[in-house]
Design a protein around this motif. Structure first.
Motif, PDB file in Angstrom:
ATOM      1  N   ARG A  65       0.822  -1.213   0.000  1.00 56.32           N
ATOM      2  CA  ARG A  65       0.000   0.000   0.000  1.00 56.32           C
ATOM      3  C   ARG A  65       0.854   1.259   0.000  1.00 56.32           C
ATOM      4  O   ARG A  65       0.470   2.270  -0.580  1.00 56.32           O
ATOM      5  CB  ARG A  65      -0.952  -0.007   1.201  1.00 56.32           C
ATOM      6  CG  ARG A  65      -1.999  -1.106   1.136  1.00 56.32           C
ATOM      7  CD  ARG A  65      -3.146  -0.824   2.100  1.00 56.32           C
ATOM      8  NE  ARG A  65      -2.745  -0.885   3.503  1.00 56.32           N
ATOM      9  CZ  ARG A  65      -2.718  -2.002   4.216  1.00 56.32           C
ATOM     10  NH1 ARG A  65      -3.015  -3.156   3.646  1.00 56.32           N
ATOM     11  NH2 ARG A  65      -2.388  -1.969   5.490  1.00 56.32           N
ATOM     12  N   ARG A  66       2.015   1.190   0.641  1.00 50.52           N
ATOM     13  CA  ARG A  66       2.872   2.382   0.695  1.00 50.52           C
ATOM     14  C   ARG A  66       3.534   2.704  -0.638  1.00 50.52           C
ATOM     15  O   ARG A  66       4.049   3.800  -0.833  1.00 50.52           O
ATOM     16  CB  ARG A  66       3.948   2.214   1.780  1.00 50.52           C
ATOM     17  CG  ARG A  66       3.402   2.278   3.187  1.00 50.52           C
ATOM     18  CD  ARG A  66       4.503   2.638   4.192  1.00 50.52           C
ATOM     19  NE  ARG A  66       5.632   1.737   4.106  1.00 50.52           N
ATOM     20  CZ  ARG A  66       5.708   0.550   4.716  1.00 50.52           C
ATOM     21  NH1 ARG A  66       4.703   0.124   5.445  1.00 50.52           N
ATOM     22  NH2 ARG A  66       6.774  -0.192   4.606  1.00 50.52           N
ATOM     23  N   LEU A  67       3.525   1.759  -1.580  1.00 57.02           N
ATOM     24  CA  LEU A  67       4.163   2.014  -2.870  1.00 57.02           C
ATOM     25  C   LEU A  67       3.504   3.181  -3.609  1.00 57.02           C
ATOM     26  O   LEU A  67       4.126   3.796  -4.479  1.00 57.02           O
ATOM     27  CB  LEU A  67       4.105   0.757  -3.750  1.00 57.02           C
ATOM     28  CG  LEU A  67       4.916  -0.451  -3.270  1.00 57.02           C
ATOM     29  CD1 LEU A  67       4.725  -1.616  -4.242  1.00 57.02           C
ATOM     30  CD2 LEU A  67       6.390  -0.118  -3.131  1.00 57.02           C
ATOM     31  N   LYS A  68       2.258   3.495  -3.277  1.00 57.67           N
ATOM     32  CA  LYS A  68       1.576   4.586  -3.973  1.00 57.67           C
ATOM     33  C   LYS A  68       2.200   5.937  -3.652  1.00 57.67           C
ATOM     34  O   LYS A  68       1.970   6.907  -4.389  1.00 57.67           O
ATOM     35  CB  LYS A  68       0.085   4.596  -3.611  1.00 57.67           C
ATOM     36  CG  LYS A  68      -0.226   4.946  -2.159  1.00 57.67           C
ATOM     37  CD  LYS A  68      -1.725   4.905  -1.908  1.00 57.67           C
ATOM     38  CE  LYS A  68      -2.046   5.177  -0.444  1.00 57.67           C
ATOM     39  NZ  LYS A  68      -3.505   5.146  -0.200  1.00 57.67           N
ATOM     40  N   HIS A  69       2.970   6.017  -2.583  1.00 56.11           N
ATOM     41  CA  HIS A  69       3.617   7.278  -2.217  1.00 56.11           C
ATOM     42  C   HIS A  69       5.139   7.172  -2.307  1.00 56.11           C
ATOM     43  O   HIS A  69       5.863   7.857  -1.581  1.00 56.11           O
ATOM     44  CB  HIS A  69       3.197   7.703  -0.815  1.00 56.11           C
ATOM     45  CG  HIS A  69       1.739   8.054  -0.711  1.00 56.11           C
ATOM     46  ND1 HIS A  69       1.150   9.050  -1.466  1.00 56.11           N
ATOM     47  CD2 HIS A  69       0.737   7.522   0.033  1.00 56.11           C
ATOM     48  CE1 HIS A  69      -0.134   9.129  -1.182  1.00 56.11           C
ATOM     49  NE2 HIS A  69      -0.412   8.213  -0.274  1.00 56.11           N
ATOM     50  N   LYS A  70       5.619   6.300  -3.188  1.00 58.56           N
ATOM     51  CA  LYS A  70       7.059   6.198  -3.426  1.00 58.56           C
ATOM     52  C   LYS A  70       7.361   6.576  -4.875  1.00 58.56           C
ATOM     53  O   LYS A  70       6.630   6.197  -5.794  1.00 58.56           O
ATOM     54  CB  LYS A  70       7.567   4.781  -3.127  1.00 58.56           C
ATOM     55  CG  LYS A  70       7.525   4.425  -1.642  1.00 58.56           C
ATOM     56  CD  LYS A  70       8.413   3.237  -1.319  1.00 58.56           C
ATOM     57  CE  LYS A  70       8.431   2.966   0.185  1.00 58.56           C
ATOM     58  NZ  LYS A  70       9.497   2.024   0.567  1.00 58.56           N
ATOM     59  N   THR A  71       8.452   7.281  -5.053  1.00 60.72           N
ATOM     60  CA  THR A  71       8.826   7.811  -6.357  1.00 60.72           C
ATOM     61  C   THR A  71       9.216   6.731  -7.340  1.00 60.72           C
ATOM     62  O   THR A  71       9.847   5.738  -6.964  1.00 60.72           O
ATOM     63  CB  THR A  71      10.014   8.789  -6.183  1.00 60.72           C
ATOM     64  OG1 THR A  71       9.529   9.986  -5.588  1.00 60.72           O
ATOM     65  CG2 THR A  71      10.691   9.119  -7.492  1.00 60.72           C
ATOM     66  N   GLN A  72       8.871   6.933  -8.607  1.00 58.76           N
ATOM     67  CA  GLN A  72       9.404   6.110  -9.689  1.00 58.76           C
ATOM     68  C   GLN A  72      10.661   6.785 -10.247  1.00 58.76           C
ATOM     69  O   GLN A  72      11.765   6.329 -10.038  1.00 58.76           O
ATOM     70  CB  GLN A  72       8.360   5.923 -10.781  1.00 58.76           C
ATOM     71  CG  GLN A  72       8.820   5.102 -11.979  1.00 58.76           C
ATOM     72  CD  GLN A  72       9.194   3.675 -11.622  1.00 58.76           C
ATOM     73  OE1 GLN A  72       8.715   3.132 -10.628  1.00 58.76           O
ATOM     74  NE2 GLN A  72      10.064   3.065 -12.401  1.00 58.76           N
ATOM     75  N   VAL A  73      10.509   7.913 -10.931  1.00 59.58           N
ATOM     76  CA  VAL A  73      11.656   8.668 -11.443  1.00 59.58           C
ATOM     77  C   VAL A  73      11.639  10.102 -10.930  1.00 59.58           C
ATOM     78  O   VAL A  73      12.615  10.603 -10.382  1.00 59.58           O
ATOM     79  CB  VAL A  73      11.690   8.684 -12.983  1.00 59.58           C
ATOM     80  CG1 VAL A  73      12.788   9.626 -13.502  1.00 59.58           C
ATOM     81  CG2 VAL A  73      11.925   7.277 -13.517  1.00 59.58           C
ATOM     82  N   PHE A  74      10.493  10.778 -11.068  1.00 62.32           N
ATOM     83  CA  PHE A  74      10.396  12.187 -10.719  1.00 62.32           C
ATOM     84  C   PHE A  74       9.987  12.331  -9.262  1.00 62.32           C
ATOM     85  O   PHE A  74       8.945  11.833  -8.846  1.00 62.32           O
ATOM     86  CB  PHE A  74       9.408  12.891 -11.652  1.00 62.32           C
ATOM     87  CG  PHE A  74       9.857  12.859 -13.093  1.00 62.32           C
ATOM     88  CD1 PHE A  74      10.784  13.774 -13.546  1.00 62.32           C
ATOM     89  CD2 PHE A  74       9.394  11.883 -13.950  1.00 62.32           C
ATOM     90  CE1 PHE A  74      11.235  13.737 -14.864  1.00 62.32           C
ATOM     91  CE2 PHE A  74       9.830  11.834 -15.272  1.00 62.32           C
ATOM     92  CZ  PHE A  74      10.757  12.770 -15.722  1.00 62.32           C
ATOM     93  N   LEU A  75      10.822  13.029  -8.480  1.00 62.93           N
ATOM     94  CA  LEU A  75      10.627  13.123  -7.040  1.00 62.93           C
ATOM     95  C   LEU A  75       9.460  14.050  -6.706  1.00 62.93           C
ATOM     96  O   LEU A  75       9.405  15.188  -7.181  1.00 62.93           O
ATOM     97  CB  LEU A  75      11.902  13.643  -6.359  1.00 62.93           C
ATOM     98  CG  LEU A  75      13.194  12.885  -6.678  1.00 62.93           C
ATOM     99  CD1 LEU A  75      14.344  13.414  -5.831  1.00 62.93           C
ATOM    100  CD2 LEU A  75      13.017  11.394  -6.434  1.00 62.93           C
ATOM    101  N   SER A  76       8.545  13.553  -5.893  1.00 60.00           N
ATOM    102  CA  SER A  76       7.386  14.320  -5.427  1.00 60.00           C
ATOM    103  C   SER A  76       6.726  15.105  -6.549  1.00 60.00           C
ATOM    104  O   SER A  76       6.600  16.333  -6.487  1.00 60.00           O
ATOM    105  CB  SER A  76       7.821  15.284  -4.303  1.00 60.00           C
ATOM    106  OG  SER A  76       8.366  14.575  -3.226  1.00 60.00           O
TER     107      SER A  76
END
Length: 374
Positions: A65-76
């Protein structure tokens, strides 16, 4: 043949029989799983096969569930349409399942590996991973930490007790800038389903990172090499479709228990990946954000190491406290690394603000992470 459940017989047994009937000889059958680290008793009336249970355990985990608030490439990113780590794993799962279905392989196993493959990723994407790799004495690799999450950290510290096939697929999915189809197969997953996830991961990220880079204005459509577009297509959907189709067709043509991609497509994907590293991942704009994220991770890591950290239960932590075992530096580093790696981007920023930035007079922050992290 039309399959209908037969009353009076175990539905699970019927599903196992159906797998054996319809799946490829190269597929991994649920009944042939090498099992779990901790044997589990089968429950009467259980209707799920082993890999289905693994998929469900991953899907219902806090880490997922926390993956939805973790960056892929572009931070925040401020835009709603940029990929996060969660949307990435969902795209990988969709691509991998499409391939597995076409090749008559085990979709449940494929999906479980795909959904779990990035559970160990840090906040701020690869910037966080590279920073923790420098800070932790034994280094840090997200795919190894993913295994630690499912084996030890999830489910209040008991882990998810997944099957060997899923665990193996998770820990062997990463490739970095390595070969897309390595000649040395010893580094690959032991199942074709796990190997599919590895390729689906590449197909997903080279396409959605390209898409996000175009949306962010880091690159322009005219920058895309036309010789690559001629092979894979001009649009996001066309590129994924051509890559997936090539993998399926070439593997069916090979019919030898290995995955195959045409030389033309391998070269196109490799050149596309090189283009992204040069024009997106390593650009000055992205690097500046990388440096900011690295500073946040470094400051938090040293603060927790100095001031102590207590794991209350599973992934529920309280900082600013030391137990006697904190004198063991190896133990202290391990706890801090687990804590920081599990943070979401926004939680890391929130904690950093409360620790290092001036607060309004009368403000209070308990330091307990249970409401926003665990």
């Amino acid at each position: 043949m039309t399959y209908q459940p037969v009353l009076g017989r175990s539905l699970k047994q019927q599903l196992e029989e159906r797998e054996a009937e319809i799946l490829s000889p190269f597929a991994t059958l649920s009944k042939n799983s090498r099992g779990r680290m901790i044997p589990e008793e089968e429950h009467i009336g259980d209707i799920r096969l082993s890999f289905q249970r693994d998929r469900d355990r991953i899907l219902h985990s806090k880490t997922f569930r926390r993956l939805k608030h973790k960056t892929q490439v572009f931070l925040s990113p401020t835009g709603d349409h940029y990929r996060t780590r969660l949307t990435h794993v969902l795209e990988v799962s969709q691509i991998a399942r499409t391939v597995a279905a076409a090749l008559c392989l085990n979709e449940s196993l494929t999906e479980a590996i795909a959904l779990g493959h990035d559970l160990g990723h840090t906040p701020f994407g690869h910037a966080g991973e590279a920073t923790l790799n420098k800070l932790h004495p034994k280094g840090f690799r997200h795919y190894i930490h993913s295994l630690r999450v499912v084996d030890m950290l999830e489910h209040d510290g008991r882990g998810l007790n997944l099957t060997l096939e899923v665990r193996n697929g998770i820990v062997r999915h990463s490739k970095g800038e390595g070969e897309i189809l390595p000649k040395n197969t010893k580094s690959l997953a032991i199942t074709l389903e796990g190997q599919i996830v590895r390729l689906a991961d590449i197909v997903a990220y080279v396409n959605h990172d390209m898409d996000d880079a175009l949306r962010a204005g880091v690159i322009k459509r005219k920058d895309l090499p036309q010789e690559i577009c001629a092979v894979v297509g001009d649009s996001h959907a066309a590129r994924i479709g051509s890559m997936v189709r090539d993998l399926i067709v070439e593997t069916l043509r090979g019919d030898d228990g290995n995955l195959h991609v045409s030389e033309e497509m391998l070269e196109a994907i490799d050149r596309m990946r090189s283009f992204l590293f040069k024009n997106v991942y390593r650009t000055e704009k992205i690097y500046r954000e990388f440096e900011k994220a690295s500073r946040i991770i470094t400051d938090l890591y040293h603060y927790f190491l100095e001031n102590g950290l207590v794991r209350r239960q599973g992934m529920d932590w309280t900082y600013g406290e030391k137990t006697p075992e904190w004198e063991d530096q190896q133990f202290a580093h391990r706890c801090v690394c687990d804590y920081v790696a599990g943070m979401t981007d926004r939680y890391a920023l929130s904690i950093y603000e409360h620790i290092f930035l001036p607060q309004p007079w009368g403000g209070h922050y308990s330091g307990n992470s249970s409401t926003s992290f665990a």
